[in-house]
Design a protein around this motif. Structure first.
Motif, PDB file in Angstrom:
ATOM      1  N   PHE A   1      13.068   0.908   5.319  1.00  0.00           N
ATOM      2  CA  PHE A   1      13.082   0.839   3.916  1.00  0.00           C
ATOM      3  C   PHE A   1      12.435   1.967   3.205  1.00  0.00           C
ATOM      4  O   PHE A   1      12.931   2.660   2.092  1.00  0.00           O
ATOM      5  CB  PHE A   1      12.763  -0.801   3.556  1.00  0.00           C
ATOM      6  CG  PHE A   1      12.393  -0.689   1.965  1.00  0.00           C
ATOM      7  CD1 PHE A   1      13.260  -0.591   1.204  1.00  0.00           C
ATOM      8  CD2 PHE A   1      10.852  -0.701   1.774  1.00  0.00           C
ATOM      9  CE1 PHE A   1      12.894  -0.481  -0.516  1.00  0.00           C
ATOM     10  CE2 PHE A   1      10.454  -0.858   0.245  1.00  0.00           C
ATOM     11  CZ  PHE A   1      11.566  -0.741  -0.759  1.00  0.00           C
ATOM     12  N   LEU A   2      11.067   1.955   3.682  1.00  0.00           N
ATOM     13  CA  LEU A   2       9.983   2.776   3.083  1.00  0.00           C
ATOM     14  C   LEU A   2      10.746   4.460   3.222  1.00  0.00           C
ATOM     15  O   LEU A   2      10.485   5.232   2.292  1.00  0.00           O
ATOM     16  CB  LEU A   2       8.903   2.736   3.508  1.00  0.00           C
ATOM     17  CG  LEU A   2       7.975   1.802   3.069  1.00  0.00           C
ATOM     18  CD1 LEU A   2       6.848   1.259   4.024  1.00  0.00           C
ATOM     19  CD2 LEU A   2       7.556   1.512   1.717  1.00  0.00           C
ATOM     20  N   ASP A   3      11.045   4.838   4.407  1.00  0.00           N
ATOM     21  CA  ASP A   3      11.700   6.196   4.662  1.00  0.00           C
ATOM     22  C   ASP A   3      12.693   6.424   3.758  1.00  0.00           C
ATOM     23  O   ASP A   3      12.731   7.407   3.027  1.00  0.00           O
ATOM     24  CB  ASP A   3      12.137   5.943   6.038  1.00  0.00           C
ATOM     25  CG  ASP A   3      10.884   6.276   6.982  1.00  0.00           C
ATOM     26  OD1 ASP A   3       9.716   6.339   6.603  1.00  0.00           O
ATOM     27  OD2 ASP A   3      11.100   5.936   8.221  1.00  0.00           O
ATOM     28  N   SER A   4      13.627   5.243   3.374  1.00  0.00           N
ATOM     29  CA  SER A   4      15.143   5.737   2.811  1.00  0.00           C
ATOM     30  C   SER A   4      14.477   5.833   1.366  1.00  0.00           C
ATOM     31  O   SER A   4      15.085   6.810   0.823  1.00  0.00           O
ATOM     32  CB  SER A   4      15.632   4.602   3.104  1.00  0.00           C
ATOM     33  OG  SER A   4      16.847   4.516   2.046  1.00  0.00           O
ATOM     34  N   LEU A   5      13.579   4.960   0.723  1.00  0.00           N
ATOM     35  CA  LEU A   5      13.246   5.165  -0.382  1.00  0.00           C
ATOM     36  C   LEU A   5      12.620   6.415  -0.701  1.00  0.00           C
ATOM     37  O   LEU A   5      12.534   6.880  -1.780  1.00  0.00           O
ATOM     38  CB  LEU A   5      12.252   3.868  -0.748  1.00  0.00           C
ATOM     39  CG  LEU A   5      11.801   3.719  -2.215  1.00  0.00           C
ATOM     40  CD1 LEU A   5      12.969   3.489  -3.227  1.00  0.00           C
ATOM     41  CD2 LEU A   5      10.469   2.681  -2.559  1.00  0.00           C
ATOM     42  N   ALA A   6      11.724   6.692   0.119  1.00  0.00           N
ATOM     43  CA  ALA A   6      10.869   8.066  -0.101  1.00  0.00           C
ATOM     44  C   ALA A   6      11.711   9.245  -0.284  1.00  0.00           C
ATOM     45  O   ALA A   6      11.543  10.007  -1.095  1.00  0.00           O
ATOM     46  CB  ALA A   6       9.904   8.231   1.104  1.00  0.00           C
TER      47      ALA A   6
ATOM     48  N   GLY B   1       0.767  -1.218   0.017  1.00  0.00           N
ATOM     49  CA  GLY B   1       0.028  -0.055   0.027  1.00  0.00           C
ATOM     50  C   GLY B   1       1.036   1.204  -0.099  1.00  0.00           C
ATOM     51  O   GLY B   1       0.449   2.131  -0.790  1.00  0.00           O
ATOM     52  N   VAL B   2       1.821   1.167   0.748  1.00  0.00           N
ATOM     53  CA  VAL B   2       2.626   2.531   1.050  1.00  0.00           C
ATOM     54  C   VAL B   2       3.572   2.664  -0.134  1.00  0.00           C
ATOM     55  O   VAL B   2       3.726   3.832  -0.863  1.00  0.00           O
ATOM     56  CB  VAL B   2       3.316   2.514   2.152  1.00  0.00           C
ATOM     57  CG1 VAL B   2       4.175   3.827   2.725  1.00  0.00           C
ATOM     58  CG2 VAL B   2       2.762   2.151   3.491  1.00  0.00           C
ATOM     59  N   LEU B   3       4.268   1.421  -0.706  1.00  0.00           N
ATOM     60  CA  LEU B   3       4.894   1.600  -1.852  1.00  0.00           C
ATOM     61  C   LEU B   3       4.250   1.983  -3.210  1.00  0.00           C
ATOM     62  O   LEU B   3       4.926   2.858  -3.772  1.00  0.00           O
ATOM     63  CB  LEU B   3       5.499   0.211  -1.867  1.00  0.00           C
ATOM     64  CG  LEU B   3       6.937  -0.290  -2.710  1.00  0.00           C
ATOM     65  CD1 LEU B   3       8.008   0.805  -2.538  1.00  0.00           C
ATOM     66  CD2 LEU B   3       7.180  -1.666  -2.587  1.00  0.00           C
ATOM     67  N   GLY B   4       3.196   1.586  -3.291  1.00  0.00           N
ATOM     68  CA  GLY B   4       2.437   1.820  -4.283  1.00  0.00           C
ATOM     69  C   GLY B   4       1.924   3.341  -4.445  1.00  0.00           C
ATOM     70  O   GLY B   4       1.558   3.812  -5.460  1.00  0.00           O
TER      71      GLY B   4
END
Ligand code: PLP
Length: 361
Positions: free
Chosen positions: A353-358, A285-288
């Motif tokens: 991971f999500l924080d870094s990717l964002a 959900g967050v990634l998409g």
């Protein structure tokens, strides 16, 4: 007189020399989200029970060659139907090698959809088999049935490998497409269910319907990657032949006893798989929702995604700088342009991971 020492150029078969060594990057000190491992350990009391269970394993003796004590637990845990037999392997990788070794010969072919699991190609090439990769449909990574049926007719592969769900794309192939392939195949069809714990779908109950169908499973993705234990399931007439190619004592004594103990506490592993499935939903959900990212739906414990505003190698490098290791797939196959694959970790790992990717996309 100068001795004519052999050189690899002269001695090693060309197919082998052309291969690359399977490279595994170091994960020291990193958040490890590259290899589809279960991120959860065991509670301390379970570790105590396990240590007690392996305490008296006789290391001076060869292991039980047929893993008598372990097989019934495997049969139950994997819901292997009556009438089907099991062959254990040192990881399912070894079973892929056993299958290919048993059919290897001049002009024999092995077929698999691509992008797919790299070991099919690697092992086929090492054994001098003709490897045929048939591209998936690029829009949704589904099977290109007409192309597959054509390739099956043309090459009459001794083995067809279908990873279900597929790695690295994460999707399940269409059951009716698989039926058509089973009907068209003149060789064996191997459905590789490495990600069964996360897929809620299996061909296991349909083994009796197709005598040339074999199913691969593994304990690796369920949480025992360090053990190296996989199983091949199929009719006794096929399993008997494959068993002749297996090296005796391929499953060591510690693996046998540990797997036995783990499967006696299978509910712990299944609860972890359930947690991973829930976390996969949140991660997807967050990634998409991130701008510049396309995430592909997954029935496995990883998610394939494509980046649009930066290159995948650049994203990979930035994440590594932040201490996070995922899998970079750009360059692995034309269909995986600017793609990366992240394994579902713990909620904390996924958030890092999500924080870094964002911060990159
Ligand atoms: C990970 C994986 C395997 C390998 O499993 P092991 O039992 O660890 O050798 C097999 N098939 C697919 C599709 C995989 O992704």
């Amino acid at each position: 007189m100068t001795a004519e020492y052999p050189t690899p150029e002269k001695l090693i078969r060309a197919e082998v020399r052309e291969l690359d060594v399977y490279h595994v990057p170091s994960a020291d000190g990193l958040v490890k989200l590259d290899a589809m491992e279960n991120p959860y350990g065991w509670p301390p009391e379970l570790v105590q029970g396990w240590l007690a269970a392996i305490r008296d394993v006789p290391l001076n003796r060869y292991p039980d060659p047929v893993a008598r004590d372990l097989l019934p637990l495997m049969r139950a845990a994997m819901a292997v139907p009556d009438g089907a037999e099991i062959l254990l392997g040192n990881g399912s990788d070894e079973l892929i090698q056993i299958l290919m070794t048993a059919v290897a010969g001049a002009r024999r072919s092995v077929l698999a959809p691509e992008p797919g699991f790299v070991m099919y190609r690697l092992i086929a090439r090492a054994l001098g088999l003709n490897y045929v990769g048939v591209p998936l449909r690029s829009a949704d990574f589904s099977l290109d049935l007409p192309a597959l049926l054509k390739a099956v007719e043309l090459h009459r592969p001794a083995l067809i490998f279908l990873a279900y769900p597929n790695n690295p794309t994460g999707n399940l192939f269409n059951d009716s497409d698989i039926e058509r392939i089973l009907e068209a195949a003149s060789g064996l069809v191997v459905i590789d269910e490495a990600y069964a714990p996360f897929a809620n779908a299996t061909w296991m109950p349909r083994l009796a319907q197709y005598p040339h169908l074999l199913i691969l499973r593994t304990l690796s993705k369920l949480g025992l990657a360090g053990l190296r234990l996989g199983l091949l399931v199929g009719s006794s007439e096929w399993i008997r032949e494959m068993d002749k190619v297996r090296l005796p004592y391929n499953i060591n004594a510690l693996t046998q006893r540990t797997a036995q103990f783990a499967l006696e506490h299978n509910e712990v592993l299944l609860a972890q798989a359930e947690q991973i499935r829930a976390e996969r939903g949140r991660l997807f959900g967050v990634l998409g929702a991130l701008k510049g990212v396309t995430a592909y739906p997954s029935r496995a414990n990883f998610i394939l995604f494509r980046v649009h505003s930066v290159s995948a190698p650049a994203v990979y490098a930035r994440l590594l700088d932040d201490g996070i290791l995922i899998k970079q797939l750009h360059g692995a196959h034309p269909m995986l342009e600017n793609c990366l694959r992240v394994t579902v970790g713990t909620p904390e790992e996924n958030q890092r991971f999500l924080d870094s990717l964002a911060g990159v996309v």
